[in-house]
Design an enzyme around this catalytic site. Sequence first.
Site, mmCIF file in Angstrom:
data_model
loop_
_atom_site.group_PDB
_atom_site.id
_atom_site.type_symbol
_atom_site.label_atom_id
_atom_site.label_comp_id
_atom_site.label_asym_id
_atom_site.label_seq_id
_atom_site.Cartn_x
_atom_site.Cartn_y
_atom_site.Cartn_z
ATOM 1 C CE LYS A 1 4.880 5.713 -3.476
ATOM 2 N NZ LYS A 1 5.549 4.603 -2.774
ATOM 3 N NE ARG B 1 2.165 -5.747 -3.222
ATOM 4 C CZ ARG B 1 2.997 -5.919 -2.202
ATOM 5 N NH1 ARG B 1 2.651 -6.700 -1.202
ATOM 6 N NH2 ARG B 1 4.172 -5.323 -2.186
#
Length: 527
Positions: free
Chosen positions: A296, A370
């Site tokens: 990130k 997920r």
Amino acid sequence: MKFLKLFLNNCVPRGVTFLRIARPYSQGPPTIENQDEPPLDGNKKGLVVGVYESDGQFELTEVAAEIDQKSEGKLSQQLSELSCQLKLGRAFAITGVEGYSAVALASFGPKDACFNRMEMLDESKENVRWGVGAGVRLLQSRGCGVVEVDGGGQPDAAAEAAQLAAWRFQEFRSCKEPLVQLRPRAAAPGWAAGAARGAAQNWARFLADMPANKMTPIDLAQAALDVLCPLGVVVEARDREWIETQDMRAFLTVAQGSCEEPAFLECRYTGAKEGAPPVLLVAKGVTFDSGGLCLKDASLMCENRGSMAGAAVVLATLKILATLKTPINVVALIPLCENMISGQCMKVGDVVRALNGVNIQIEDTDMEGRLMLADTLVYGQTIYKPALIIDVATFTRGVLLATGGGAYGCFSNNEAAWRVLQRAGARAGDRPWRFPLWGYYRRQLVDDPSVDLRNKGSGSATSCLGAAFLQRFVCCDWMHVDVTGVGKVAHSAPPYLRKHRMSGRPTRALALALEDIAADAGEKTEE
């Protein structure tokens, strides 16, 4: 020593006389906390009262009118001078009122406020929250250690706002300020329930705001044990060995890059009849998310201690249900780990088999949530056979870009479940917005013939693709709640939440939705 044994002693090792008008609370430099606030004094008592707008005129609430009469019209006198400045979300301090160090006069908005269908918001409640939040913050800045609150006909909303506005994150201050003592100006039904909801959301804010080195997966599991067990919630914290035994490979793939041990929280609240199908809450519990090899940006990473905001919301929701003794059965499953970079971390292109046998190709290591939820959803449905699944997670920035932080995203295969959350959000002031759950997005995840499923896919609608991914692992009524944009740091916050601190949203909305589900189930049973 095994993880489960560490909890037997309920402790986990840490290395492991004059009138004047004050400036409105909102003025001043935009700091995280006002550093010039005086210390709270338990001998200083303040009062928050409201004023309505009615046909272009101001009208004091019943409590404010009573104080005005006792003070020989001091509130009315100041109100005429403030007519051009007093707006919703602003409060002004009035001194010289007998019995109080200061009285905060706050706008409660239009007197005829009600449910606004265009805004999908119960403005009668939210306006009171704004006014009470502004008033409590103002009195707090003046050092009032005891604050009484005028509920303005909405005592539950007033109590929520008072609790939320008074909260400060000061875990690492050497000299901590005492908490403001909050109480209603007069006994009112609904105050206690509202205070419970506000206090639980504050707990969610605390959990999400803790630095990642102080809120590891084990620390978060311990916090759940410490708070929920005394309320009657059964909390089991599972260790890596148990996770491996369950063959949760997708979850372990995310966890393998960190030195911090993963954990799996299983919480059961039984408020209804034994054996009734529960509502299954599933949450992403990434206590720090670096993005893995798909690192990130540093400006985004600073907030990612809050990647477990979904877990914090679900735990706080359980606290509300247990405190209010809501007649519903709820199971919460929360996989806990960090997403870090190391020689053992997952790599782009890796393929992992989920608990239901689906082979997943990892195209983006920053889409780790997920993978964790896939195994958790399959496990939860197999063991508990739920009536409804609600998963809560900070999933993608797509929802933030779409709503600008004004709403959280909701995807559901059940219209009734969506309507329940929509109504609850309108009452709580935390509004959801429904996004499409179409085959168009599912096809973008299965268009590679070499694997069953991809964790990123070929499209650009990241939030919709994330929901479509999870749908592959669901076979009952289900709702996916993506809280990105509202669940982490509050960049643009109402007066009852502090900017630049974690928000704990949408704890109250989720709890209200479950309360409504319980009420509906009770009515059907009586029939």
